[in-house]
Design an enzyme around this catalytic site. Structure first.
Site, PDB file in Angstrom:
ATOM      1  N   PHE A  19      42.145  17.755  39.934  1.00  0.00           N
ATOM      2  CA  PHE A  19      41.985  17.975  41.376  1.00  0.00           C
ATOM      3  C   PHE A  19      40.557  18.429  41.701  1.00  0.00           C
ATOM      4  O   PHE A  19      39.808  17.728  42.404  1.00  0.00           O
ATOM      5  CB  PHE A  19      43.051  18.993  41.821  1.00  0.00           C
ATOM      6  CG  PHE A  19      42.768  19.708  43.107  1.00  0.00           C
ATOM      7  CD1 PHE A  19      42.437  19.008  44.258  1.00  0.00           C
ATOM      8  CD2 PHE A  19      42.868  21.095  43.168  1.00  0.00           C
ATOM      9  CE1 PHE A  19      42.186  19.678  45.454  1.00  0.00           C
ATOM     10  CE2 PHE A  19      42.627  21.758  44.354  1.00  0.00           C
ATOM     11  CZ  PHE A  19      42.276  21.057  45.499  1.00  0.00           C
ATOM     12  N   VAL A  20      40.133  19.544  41.144  1.00  0.00           N
ATOM     13  CA  VAL A  20      38.792  20.053  41.459  1.00  0.00           C
ATOM     14  C   VAL A  20      37.722  19.200  40.774  1.00  0.00           C
ATOM     15  O   VAL A  20      36.701  18.848  41.386  1.00  0.00           O
ATOM     16  CB  VAL A  20      38.643  21.532  41.050  1.00  0.00           C
ATOM     17  CG1 VAL A  20      37.206  22.002  41.269  1.00  0.00           C
ATOM     18  CG2 VAL A  20      39.604  22.419  41.846  1.00  0.00           C
ATOM     19  N   ASN A  68      41.899  14.487  29.221  1.00  0.00           N
ATOM     20  CA  ASN A  68      42.976  13.900  28.399  1.00  0.00           C
ATOM     21  C   ASN A  68      44.156  13.470  29.267  1.00  0.00           C
ATOM     22  O   ASN A  68      45.155  12.976  28.747  1.00  0.00           O
ATOM     23  CB  ASN A  68      43.435  14.876  27.300  1.00  0.00           C
ATOM     24  CG  ASN A  68      44.096  16.118  27.860  1.00  0.00           C
ATOM     25  OD1 ASN A  68      44.126  16.329  29.073  1.00  0.00           O
ATOM     26  ND2 ASN A  68      44.631  16.952  26.983  1.00  0.00           N
ATOM     27  N   THR A  71      47.283  16.758  32.846  1.00  0.00           N
ATOM     28  CA  THR A  71      47.593  17.085  34.250  1.00  0.00           C
ATOM     29  C   THR A  71      46.620  16.378  35.194  1.00  0.00           C
ATOM     30  O   THR A  71      46.891  16.279  36.389  1.00  0.00           O
ATOM     31  CB  THR A  71      47.576  18.609  34.532  1.00  0.00           C
ATOM     32  OG1 THR A  71      46.288  19.132  34.199  1.00  0.00           O
ATOM     33  CG2 THR A  71      48.658  19.329  33.738  1.00  0.00           C
ATOM     34  N   ASP A 127      40.552  14.557  24.411  1.00  0.00           N
ATOM     35  CA  ASP A 127      41.060  15.930  24.429  1.00  0.00           C
ATOM     36  C   ASP A 127      39.929  16.831  23.936  1.00  0.00           C
ATOM     37  O   ASP A 127      39.530  16.742  22.767  1.00  0.00           O
ATOM     38  CB  ASP A 127      42.280  16.013  23.505  1.00  0.00           C
ATOM     39  CG  ASP A 127      42.913  17.398  23.511  1.00  0.00           C
ATOM     40  OD1 ASP A 127      42.228  18.371  23.907  1.00  0.00           O
ATOM     41  OD2 ASP A 127      44.076  17.498  23.095  1.00  0.00           O
ATOM     42  N   TYR A 166      47.694  31.367  30.634  1.00  0.00           N
ATOM     43  CA  TYR A 166      46.565  30.952  31.476  1.00  0.00           C
ATOM     44  C   TYR A 166      45.572  32.103  31.631  1.00  0.00           C
ATOM     45  O   TYR A 166      44.370  31.944  31.390  1.00  0.00           O
ATOM     46  CB  TYR A 166      47.097  30.520  32.840  1.00  0.00           C
ATOM     47  CG  TYR A 166      46.067  29.954  33.786  1.00  0.00           C
ATOM     48  CD1 TYR A 166      45.446  28.734  33.534  1.00  0.00           C
ATOM     49  CD2 TYR A 166      45.733  30.621  34.969  1.00  0.00           C
ATOM     50  CE1 TYR A 166      44.529  28.199  34.422  1.00  0.00           C
ATOM     51  CE2 TYR A 166      44.813  30.086  35.862  1.00  0.00           C
ATOM     52  CZ  TYR A 166      44.212  28.878  35.586  1.00  0.00           C
ATOM     53  OH  TYR A 166      43.299  28.348  36.470  1.00  0.00           O
ATOM     54  N   THR A 198      42.706  27.306  45.814  1.00  0.00           N
ATOM     55  CA  THR A 198      41.971  26.192  46.415  1.00  0.00           C
ATOM     56  C   THR A 198      42.965  25.090  46.765  1.00  0.00           C
ATOM     57  O   THR A 198      43.954  24.916  46.060  1.00  0.00           O
ATOM     58  CB  THR A 198      40.920  25.674  45.413  1.00  0.00           C
ATOM     59  OG1 THR A 198      40.059  26.764  45.074  1.00  0.00           O
ATOM     60  CG2 THR A 198      40.090  24.545  45.985  1.00  0.00           C
ATOM     61  N   ARG A 207      52.688  24.308  43.136  1.00  0.00           N
ATOM     62  CA  ARG A 207      51.908  25.310  43.881  1.00  0.00           C
ATOM     63  C   ARG A 207      52.306  25.305  45.349  1.00  0.00           C
ATOM     64  O   ARG A 207      52.872  24.343  45.871  1.00  0.00           O
ATOM     65  CB  ARG A 207      50.412  25.044  43.715  1.00  0.00           C
ATOM     66  CG  ARG A 207      49.962  25.482  42.325  1.00  0.00           C
ATOM     67  CD  ARG A 207      48.485  25.480  42.173  1.00  0.00           C
ATOM     68  NE  ARG A 207      47.985  24.153  41.885  1.00  0.00           N
ATOM     69  CZ  ARG A 207      46.761  23.910  41.442  1.00  0.00           C
ATOM     70  NH1 ARG A 207      45.930  24.895  41.251  1.00  0.00           N
ATOM     71  NH2 ARG A 207      46.369  22.684  41.198  1.00  0.00           N
TER      72      ARG A 207
HETATM   73  N1  UDP Z   1      55.112  30.188  46.365  1.00  0.00           N
HETATM   74  C1  UDP Z   1      56.158  30.092  47.283  1.00  0.00           C
HETATM   75  N2  UDP Z   1      56.856  28.918  47.352  1.00  0.00           N
HETATM   76  C2  UDP Z   1      56.564  27.823  46.587  1.00  0.00           C
HETATM   77  C3  UDP Z   1      55.490  27.915  45.681  1.00  0.00           C
HETATM   78  C4  UDP Z   1      54.781  29.115  45.593  1.00  0.00           C
HETATM   79  O1  UDP Z   1      56.459  31.061  48.000  1.00  0.00           O
HETATM   80  O2  UDP Z   1      57.244  26.797  46.728  1.00  0.00           O
HETATM   81  C5  UDP Z   1      54.339  31.457  46.308  1.00  0.00           C
HETATM   82  C6  UDP Z   1      54.131  31.995  44.902  1.00  0.00           C
HETATM   83  O3  UDP Z   1      55.223  32.824  44.518  1.00  0.00           O
HETATM   84  C7  UDP Z   1      52.848  32.788  45.081  1.00  0.00           C
HETATM   85  C8  UDP Z   1      52.084  31.998  46.144  1.00  0.00           C
HETATM   86  O4  UDP Z   1      53.063  31.188  46.809  1.00  0.00           O
HETATM   87  O5  UDP Z   1      53.122  34.075  45.578  1.00  0.00           O
HETATM   88  C9  UDP Z   1      51.003  31.107  45.571  1.00  0.00           C
HETATM   89  O6  UDP Z   1      51.579  30.376  44.536  1.00  0.00           O
HETATM   90  P1  UDP Z   1      50.802  29.210  43.761  1.00  0.00           P
HETATM   91  O7  UDP Z   1      51.718  28.734  42.677  1.00  0.00           O
HETATM   92  O8  UDP Z   1      50.289  28.216  44.711  1.00  0.00           O
HETATM   93  O9  UDP Z   1      49.511  29.906  43.134  1.00  0.00           O
HETATM   94  P2  UDP Z   1      49.198  31.327  42.480  1.00  0.00           P
HETATM   95  O10 UDP Z   1      48.284  31.954  43.441  1.00  0.00           O
HETATM   96  O11 UDP Z   1      50.453  32.141  42.318  1.00  0.00           O
HETATM   97  O12 UDP Z   1      48.591  30.977  41.177  1.00  0.00           O
END
Ligand code: UDP
Length: 322
Positions: free
Chosen positions: A17-18, A39, A42, A63, A152, A182, A193
């Site tokens: 993505f980025v 690779n 994702t 990779d 991570y 982002t 996400r």
């Molecule tokens: N989140 C949510 N619903 C979703 C996906 C994520 O409420 O369907 C929340 C998640 O619990 C977090 C925030 O949104 O508090 C951001 O989540 P993301 O996975 O995008 O990134 P993070 O900042 O946690 O790495």
């Protein structure tokens, strides 16, 4: 003033993505050679569709934890390679640890061999569930070293450590960017996400799945703003970490409403279980980016969401709500 004009650049993780937005920006800035290495676990070659055929651009499927088959000379190496969504790194725990550790060292060796400048894409996750708010670069963080996010978080903390060590002991010029949340075109609709999740739900007229009570906060930066920060940092002389993110902070419930308004659709908010160790608050302090790089985000959330939603509608083939 320094620029990317005529430069030779490798982007590790260039099909992500980025990474793919970065490759595009480098070519737009006149880089002579841009080599994307990925690779594709994702990343996605489709992200490079508009770049294939542009003079100077090439893609190498490899990779970086094994070998980086890239011929020099190189001026700059960007390391953007890693699974990056909580679902991805939960499903790819060892790959995530390896790319942050072995992959980063291979990238540093590539930079060392070519006397290139190395930029490490680190993350706000190095601050874990932060006890200091907003997060400044001198905060050392609050990370659970064995929790589900640790593959991570600790990989990125290690990658910062080894990047700093190569800077101190091997004479490699290094840059470290801590990237906050982002969003933008080319995110995967199903990467778990919050941005693709809520946009997908809005477009399909489904309910918004808010994890926990939705009072946790995030601060969302449009990808074009982020990429501008990456290029500025690479061209600066700053070896210490710099936060890049948008300081406009909101709760996840507020974010669901912002997506509903921008998409003109979506159901009600339903609560789902909060993932373990989900950070309660996150907002970058961007004083260093402002003063050292003259950088700050320019794209308002409403505008960035419009672009992102338009892309998901077109490319991901999601139909507008009835
Ligand atoms: N989140 C949510 N619903 C979703 C996906 C994520 O409420 O369907 C929340 C998640 O619990 C977090 C925030 O949104 O508090 C951001 O989540 P993301 O996975 O995008 O990134 P993070 O900042 O946690 O790495």
């Amino acid at each position: 003033m320094k620029s990317m004009r005529g430069k030779r650049v490798a982007v590790l993780g260039g099909a992500g993505f980025v990474g793919s937005h970065l490759c595009e920006r480098l070519l737009d800035d006149g880089a002579a050679v841009v080599i994307a290495v990925d690779n594709l676990i994702t990343g996605n070659e489709e992200n490079l569709r508009t770049l294939n055929g542009r003079p100077g651009f090439s893609f190498v499927k490899a990779d970086i934890t094994e070998r980086i088959p890239v011929e020099g000379p190189l001026d700059y190496v960007f390391n953007m390679a890693s699974p990056a969504s909580p679902i991805d790194y939960a499903q790819l725990p060892l790959e995530t640890l390896r790319v942050g550790s072995i992959g980063t060292e291979n990238g540093l060796k590539l930079a060392e061999a070519n006397k290139a400048v190395f930029l490490m894409a680190s993350t706000s996750e190095v601050y874990g569930d932060p006890l200091v708010h907003p997060q400044r670069e001198d905060y050392w963080g609050n990370v659970n070293p064995i929790g589900p996010r640790s593959v991570y978080d600790e990989a990125k903390r290690y990658s910062e450590a080894i990047t700093a060590a190569y800077g101190r002991t091997k004479g490699v010029q290094v840059r470290i960017v801590r990237i906050f949340n982002t969003y933008g075109p080319r995110m995967r609709l199903n990467d778990g996400r919050v941005v693709p999740a809520f946009v997908g739900q809005a477009l399909k007229g489904e309910d918004f799945t808010v994890f926990g009570d939705g009072s946790q906060t995030r601060s969302f930066c449009y990808v074009k703003d982020l990429v501008d920060g990456l290029v500025r940092l690479m061209l600066s002389d700053e070896p210490n970490p710099v936060n890049i993110g948008n300081p406009r902070e909101m709760t996840i419930r507020q974010f669901a409403e912002a997506v509903r308004a921008a998409a003109g659709g979506g159901g009600t908010i339903i609560e789902k279980p909060l993932p373990k160790d989900d950070p309660k608050q996150r907002q970058p302090d961007i004083t260093r980016a402002r003063t050292l790089l003259g950088w700050e985000p320019k794209v308002p959330l409403e505008e960035g969401l419009r672009e992102t939603i338009a892309w998901f509608r077109e490319v991901a083939g999601t139909k507008p709500p009835a």
